[in-house]
Design a protein around this motif. Structure first.
Motif, PDB file in Angstrom:
ATOM      1  N   VAL A  68       0.444  -1.113   0.412  1.00 58.29           N
ATOM      2  CA  VAL A  68       0.075   0.085   0.135  1.00 58.29           C
ATOM      3  C   VAL A  68       0.597   1.374  -0.302  1.00 58.29           C
ATOM      4  O   VAL A  68       0.550   2.320  -0.629  1.00 58.29           O
ATOM      5  N   HIS A  69       2.334   1.353   0.845  1.00 59.67           N
ATOM      6  CA  HIS A  69       3.332   2.167   0.578  1.00 59.67           C
ATOM      7  C   HIS A  69       3.808   2.922  -1.102  1.00 59.67           C
ATOM      8  O   HIS A  69       3.981   4.728  -1.124  1.00 59.67           O
ATOM      9  N   ILE A  70       3.463   2.160  -2.211  1.00 64.14           N
ATOM     10  CA  ILE A  70       3.352   2.318  -2.928  1.00 64.14           C
ATOM     11  C   ILE A  70       2.049   3.430  -3.666  1.00 64.14           C
ATOM     12  O   ILE A  70       2.383   3.927  -4.433  1.00 64.14           O
ATOM     13  N   LEU A  71       1.216   2.268  -3.505  1.00 69.84           N
ATOM     14  CA  LEU A  71       0.250   3.950  -3.472  1.00 69.84           C
ATOM     15  C   LEU A  71       0.456   4.254  -3.021  1.00 69.84           C
ATOM     16  O   LEU A  71       0.223   5.341  -4.077  1.00 69.84           O
ATOM     17  N   GLU A  72       0.721   4.843  -1.643  1.00 70.40           N
ATOM     18  CA  GLU A  72       0.718   6.408  -1.549  1.00 70.40           C
ATOM     19  C   GLU A  72       1.708   7.175  -2.236  1.00 70.40           C
ATOM     20  O   GLU A  72       1.713   8.369  -2.316  1.00 70.40           O
ATOM     21  N   ARG A  73       2.667   6.600  -3.479  1.00 68.01           N
ATOM     22  CA  ARG A  73       4.208   7.032  -3.526  1.00 68.01           C
ATOM     23  C   ARG A  73       3.368   7.555  -5.035  1.00 68.01           C
ATOM     24  O   ARG A  73       3.920   8.901  -4.845  1.00 68.01           O
ATOM     25  N   MET A  74       2.130   7.219  -5.322  1.00 69.01           N
ATOM     26  CA  MET A  74       2.088   7.366  -6.645  1.00 69.01           C
ATOM     27  C   MET A  74       1.217   8.346  -6.388  1.00 69.01           C
ATOM     28  O   MET A  74       1.009   9.747  -7.404  1.00 69.01           O
ATOM     29  N   LEU A  75       0.886   8.141  -5.285  1.00 68.08           N
ATOM     30  CA  LEU A  75      -0.549   9.675  -5.314  1.00 68.08           C
ATOM     31  C   LEU A  75       0.374  11.203  -5.109  1.00 68.08           C
ATOM     32  O   LEU A  75       0.012  12.273  -5.332  1.00 68.08           O
ATOM     33  N   LYS A  76       1.424  10.703  -4.179  1.00 65.71           N
ATOM     34  CA  LYS A  76       2.256  12.156  -3.373  1.00 65.71           C
ATOM     35  C   LYS A  76       3.262  12.629  -5.000  1.00 65.71           C
ATOM     36  O   LYS A  76       2.763  13.776  -4.938  1.00 65.71           O
TER      37      LYS A  76
END
Length: 391
Positions: free
Chosen positions: A103-111
């Motif tokens: 899920v941290h990859i998703l957070e990076r994408m949004l950032k």
């Protein structure tokens, strides 16, 4: 003293049915990042005479096979400054289920999308396999409640099925696609050249989804795939291209004309064979490719349909023979963990809600919905598959 009572207030109700106009755009090209780049440009809308702002996302697996791809994209964009501009550097994410499992990859994408000041008229262009399309598509769908998404699938599975769908997701709680959205992509481009570096195992596995939709929708397509299964294994493009195209067309027709694009009803026939496939992927720690798991799932449900629903033994044999001739794996040690596998039935039910609804077959082109599973017959079907592939 006389008591008075106040009548209850009348509830006010307002129910209005409405439809949201949408367009599903699908393009078939030979080299969209080369000589046919104009096909991609034609999908981009400029605003106030300003170029369309795009952010490219690449599958790391694809980039490893084509290390020049980043520069190729930059060069193509630079050639058309009045039509398109890069909103940021070309972005790269892990390929395969790894991109959906963290899920941290998703957070990076949004950032990254936020840092680039993308808005609802910007474009996220994702180039990769089905898992990357799912994850990047999910990020685009929830950023600003939806940034325009253009998918360029780089696998046969993506081009024949998932890439042309309206789903986006990541995995959570050790469950496949537990977090996600329904969102129609702005466009999908199925490009032949993007399949060139796909390993043979992945190339073949993707055709299980074409077999699936053929079994549901079109006898002639299934018989064509069966007759040419060995040529598909050998990657003969004159055979593979029409199968991919026909499969994509059937999937889009079902989504746009089937009356249930966002799966609000009980059944989801396009997930034929998937109740066990999704569970097998998780049980194998994603060692099984999605297409391989789907092939196994199809085989199980075809054998169950033979036992319980009148599908002929001849047809069932043809399906298994077709999958094997294409060189798709039909066995895995996790098949022996039947009790764990059966947990996939309840997970499948929960994913849709309501009562359990599975699609089975009485014949090719004649699907049938069932709401109960004969436990003994399903176990026998799994045992039969194990015995058949070990012969």
């Amino acid at each position: 003293m006389k008591q008075t009572t106040t009548p209850p207030a009348t509830a006010q109700r307002l129910d209005i049915e409405f439809q949201v106009p949408m367009t599903h755009r699908l393009r078939f090209t030979q080299d969209v990042l080369g000589d046919q780049f104009s096909e991609l440009l034609a999908l981009l809308e400029t605003s106030d005479d300003k170029p369309a702002r795009v952010q490219f996302w690449l599958d790391e697996t694809l980039l490893s096979a084509r290390p020049d791809l980043k520069q190729q994209l930059r060069d193509r964009v630079a050639e058309h400054p009045q039509q398109v501009e890069l909103a940021s550097n070309v972005q790269v994410v892990p390929g395969g289920e790894a991109v959906k499992n963290d899920v941290h990859i998703l957070e990076r994408m949004l950032k990254v999308m936020n840092a680039a000041d993308l808005d609802r008229r910007s474009y996220v262009i994702v180039i990769g396999g089905g898992a990357v399309l799912d994850a990047v598509g999910f990020a685009a769908a929830i950023a600003h409640r939806g940034i325009r998404l253009i998918r360029l699938p780089t696998t046969t599975l993506g081009q024949a099925d998932s890439g042309v769908g309206v789903k986006n997701s990541i995995n959570l709680f050790h469950k496949k696609n537990w977090v996600g959205t329904f969102a129609t992509p702005w466009a999908v481009i199925n490009d032949a050249e993007l399949l060139e570096t796909l390993p043979d195992r992945d190339f073949r596995a993707g055709f299980s989804e074409a077999v699936k939709v053929a079994l549901l929708k079109e006898t002639e397509l299934f018989e064509f795939i069966h007759a040419n299964a060995a040529k598909i294994q050998d990657r003969e493009w004159s055979v593979c291209e029409p199968v991919i195209r026909r499969s994509a067309e059937w999937h889009i027709r079902h989504i746009t004309q089937g009356g249930d694009p966002f799966e609000a009803l009980e059944a989801r026939p396009l997930d034929f064979g998937h109740w066990s496939a999704h569970k097998l992927e998780v049980m194998s720690n994603f060692e099984l490719r999605h297409g391989e798991a789907v092939a196994i799932g199809l085989a199980i449900d075809v054998l169950y349909s033979k036992r319980k629903l009148g599908l002929s033994a001849e047809r069932a044999g043809q399906v298994l023979d077709c999958l094997r001739q294409m060189g798709i794996l039909l066995s895995h040690p996790t098949l022996l963990e039947v009790d764990t596998l059966f947990g996939g039935l309840e997970e499948f039910r929960q994913h849709l809600g309501g009562r359990l609804t599975l699609t089975m077959l009485t014949d090719v082109g004649n699907p049938l919905e069932i709401h109960e599973v004969d436990d003994a017959a399903m176990r026998d079907s799994i045992r039969e598959l194990i015995a058949t592939v070990s012969e």
